[in-house]
Scaffold this motif. Structure first.
Motif, PDB file in Angstrom:
ATOM      1  N   ASP A   1       0.872  -1.168   0.000  1.00 23.24           N
ATOM      2  CA  ASP A   1       0.000   0.000   0.000  1.00 23.24           C
ATOM      3  C   ASP A   1       0.915   1.225   0.000  1.00 23.24           C
ATOM      4  OD1 ASP A   1      -1.350   2.297   1.189  1.00 23.24           O
ATOM      5  OD2 ASP A   1      -3.001   0.971   1.697  1.00 23.24           O
ATOM      6  N   HIS A   2       0.816   2.083  -1.036  1.00 21.04           N
ATOM      7  CA  HIS A   2       1.791   3.168  -1.146  1.00 21.04           C
ATOM      8  C   HIS A   2       1.667   4.181  -0.009  1.00 21.04           C
ATOM      9  CE1 HIS A   2      -1.515   5.269  -3.356  1.00 21.04           C
ATOM     10  NE2 HIS A   2      -0.981   6.341  -2.808  1.00 21.04           N
ATOM     11  N   ASN A   3       0.481   4.334   0.578  1.00 16.57           N
ATOM     12  CA  ASN A   3       0.355   5.233   1.729  1.00 16.57           C
ATOM     13  C   ASN A   3       1.120   4.691   2.933  1.00 16.57           C
ATOM     14  OD1 ASN A   3      -1.300   7.023   0.357  1.00 16.57           O
ATOM     15  ND2 ASN A   3      -3.186   6.084   1.075  1.00 16.57           N
ATOM     16  N   LEU A   4       0.959   3.398   3.200  1.00 18.08           N
ATOM     17  CA  LEU A   4       1.647   2.800   4.340  1.00 18.08           C
ATOM     18  C   LEU A   4       3.150   2.698   4.084  1.00 18.08           C
ATOM     19  CD1 LEU A   4      -0.913   0.069   5.453  1.00 18.08           C
ATOM     20  CD2 LEU A   4      -0.811   2.510   5.988  1.00 18.08           C
ATOM     21  N   HIS A   5       3.511   2.516   2.819  1.00 20.01           N
ATOM     22  CA  HIS A   5       4.940   2.522   2.507  1.00 20.01           C
ATOM     23  C   HIS A   5       5.527   3.913   2.717  1.00 20.01           C
ATOM     24  CE1 HIS A   5       8.686   1.107   0.880  1.00 20.01           C
ATOM     25  NE2 HIS A   5       8.704   2.128   0.032  1.00 20.01           N
ATOM     26  N   ALA A   6       4.747   4.947   2.396  1.00 22.19           N
ATOM     27  CA  ALA A   6       5.209   6.316   2.646  1.00 22.19           C
ATOM     28  C   ALA A   6       5.474   6.530   4.132  1.00 22.19           C
ATOM     29  CB  ALA A   6       4.170   7.317   2.144  1.00 22.19           C
ATOM     30  N   LEU A   7       4.618   5.962   4.978  1.00 17.62           N
ATOM     31  CA  LEU A   7       4.830   6.075   6.419  1.00 17.62           C
ATOM     32  C   LEU A   7       6.121   5.383   6.823  1.00 17.62           C
ATOM     33  CD1 LEU A   7       3.491   7.130   9.056  1.00 17.62           C
ATOM     34  CD2 LEU A   7       2.521   4.836   9.322  1.00 17.62           C
ATOM     35  N   ARG A   8       6.392   4.213   6.235  1.00 14.69           N
ATOM     36  CA  ARG A   8       7.652   3.508   6.541  1.00 14.69           C
ATOM     37  C   ARG A   8       8.855   4.342   6.115  1.00 14.69           C
ATOM     38  NH1 ARG A   8       7.953  -1.793   7.417  1.00 14.69           N
ATOM     39  NH2 ARG A   8       9.586  -2.270   5.890  1.00 14.69           N
ATOM     40  N   ILE A   9       8.721   5.028   5.009  1.00 17.23           N
ATOM     41  CA  ILE A   9       9.828   5.859   4.528  1.00 17.23           C
ATOM     42  C   ILE A   9      10.145   6.964   5.529  1.00 17.23           C
ATOM     43  CG2 ILE A   9      10.472   7.598   2.793  1.00 17.23           C
ATOM     44  CD1 ILE A   9       8.998   5.843   0.728  1.00 17.23           C
ATOM     45  N   VAL A  10       9.127   7.723   5.935  1.00 18.97           N
ATOM     46  CA  VAL A  10       9.394   8.887   6.797  1.00 18.97           C
ATOM     47  C   VAL A  10       9.697   8.473   8.232  1.00 18.97           C
ATOM     48  CG1 VAL A  10       7.974  10.358   5.338  1.00 18.97           C
ATOM     49  CG2 VAL A  10       6.959   9.322   7.381  1.00 18.97           C
ATOM     50  N   GLU A  11       9.248   7.300   8.653  1.00 20.91           N
ATOM     51  CA  GLU A  11       9.518   6.860  10.024  1.00 20.91           C
ATOM     52  C   GLU A  11      10.785   6.019  10.140  1.00 20.91           C
ATOM     53  OE1 GLU A  11       5.221   6.688  12.280  1.00 20.91           O
ATOM     54  OE2 GLU A  11       5.984   4.824  11.420  1.00 20.91           O
ATOM     55  N   HIS A  12      11.249   5.465   9.015  1.00 19.78           N
ATOM     56  CA  HIS A  12      12.313   4.471   9.136  1.00 19.78           C
ATOM     57  C   HIS A  12      13.438   4.646   8.118  1.00 19.78           C
ATOM     58  CE1 HIS A  12      13.890   0.687  10.636  1.00 19.78           C
ATOM     59  NE2 HIS A  12      13.973   0.228   9.404  1.00 19.78           N
TER      60      HIS A  12
END
Length: 367
Positions: free
Chosen positions: A115-126
């Protein structure tokens, strides 16, 4: 206090930093490597036969322009809106939605999803790892919630890890308007790029999309005797203006109807507040159906999508069989997140050109 909570960060920071709150988030997003890579990722056209086609980055800039106008007219927080617009597509893999579908299909075989939204969260958090005290960009809660919820709602039962993002409540208006600003931007731009590509014809567009046909007629009356390309460009701008104004006016009317006076009121509203009017929503759906029927699923783009899906799927399988071909950092991550998720993370971060290079290398090694 509810608004103040949106400024909370996972890690405390010194007060001496120059940019406050959401402005600091905006700077960090723009400086992120994942943001810069959007310049090399597909919006609609994978093959760059024209330098004028939108990339994922130039599309993002257009979304920012629309979103800030809506926020300004509604009296919302423009810094939060701009940051959310800048970061809203940061999780997209190469080759646009075709790449996302392929990654999702690969992960489904391992009981996972992409899911590109959840992947975006992984990017900014990790994955954006630049600070001595913590991993990630340490963005505010308001921006992280907006990344997750700007375009859809998530069930707390299905996504327990997302509980900190108020899954049983509506997102702030700043987040709600991002998805519709995104729609306005691509509905305008994709018609433009479609004509630029030769896959769409202006006459056919105006005959089959009511809002464009009416806009084109108005422009012809105002500017008779000029070239068709000028009429078309002016009509696109007029259509974009009509969509934007309707979003502003209807959202303001919804605020009044529901008597919303605070963020808590917005969160507890039974439905999303940022919407088009029913009449404009019908016109939006008409144009969207046209784009899907005549552009996104045309033979030329379907062939590109098939190639893109083949590249992503082949490379996913290659790294699953030989993880040592990934950078060392990803091999270390696989011990924590599992190999399928880590392979998807690696591929999702690639630009179109880079994944084609890696596909070529993988093809050579597999012979």
């Amino acid at each position: 206090m509810a608004e103040q909570a949106l400024l909370q960060r996972e890690w405390s920071e010194t007060a001496e930093l120059r940019a406050p709150g959401f402005e600091r988030d905006r700077e960090r997003v723009v400086q992120a490597r994942a943001f810069r890579r959007l310049a090399g990722k597909t919006q609609v056209f994978t093959s760059r036969e024209s330098d004028h086609f939108r990339s994922r980055l130039t599309h993002t800039i257009e979304v920012v322009q629309i979103a800030r106008e809506v926020a300004r007219c509604l009296g919302l927080n423009e810094e939060l809106v701009e940051t959310l617009a800048l970061v809203h597509d940061i999780g997209h893999p190469p080759f646009g939605h075709a790449g996302e579908r392929a990654l999702d299909q690969c992960l489904r075989k391992h009981g996972l999803r992409f899911d590109h939204n959840l992947h975006a969260l992984r990017i900014v958090e990790h994955f954006e790892d630049w600070y001595a005290a913590h991993r990630g960009l340490n963005l505010t809660l308001g921006v992280r919630e907006g990344i997750v919820k700007h375009s859809r709602d998530y069930s707390a039962i299905d996504y327990p890890a997302l509980q900190p993002y108020f899954l049983n409540q509506r997102p702030p208006l700043e987040a709600q308007l991002i998805d519709l600003a995104d729609e306005i931007a691509y509905l305008t731009a994709d018609l433009d790029d479609g004509v630029e590509s030769g896959l769409l014809e202006i006459e056919h567009i105006c005959a089959n999309i009511g809002i464009m046909g009416r806009a084109y007629e108005k422009v012809q009356e105002i500017h008779p005797g000029v070239s068709q390309k000028f009429h078309f460009h002016e009509a696109l701008q007029l259509m974009q203006s009509e969509l934007t104004c309707d979003l502003i006016e209807n959202t303001a009317a919804n605020v009044m109807q529901h008597r919303l006076r605070s963020l808590d009121d917005v969160r507890n509203c039974p439905e999303r507040v940022a919407t088009f009017s029913p009449a404009m929503e019908a016109q939006r759906q008409e144009e969207k159906a046209y784009l899907y029927g005549k552009l996104y699923t045309c033979d030329f783009l379907e062939a590109e999508h098939s190639k893109a899906e083949h590249v992503v799927t082949t490379l996913f399988q290659f790294y699953m069989q030989d993880p040592s071909r990934m950078p060392a950092g990803y091999i270390e991550e696989s011990a924590v997140d599992g190999l399928p998720r880590t392979v998807a993370d690696y591929i999702a971060g690639m630009t179109d050109n880079y994944i084609l290079q890696q596909f070529w290398i993988a093809s050579k090694l597999r012979r």
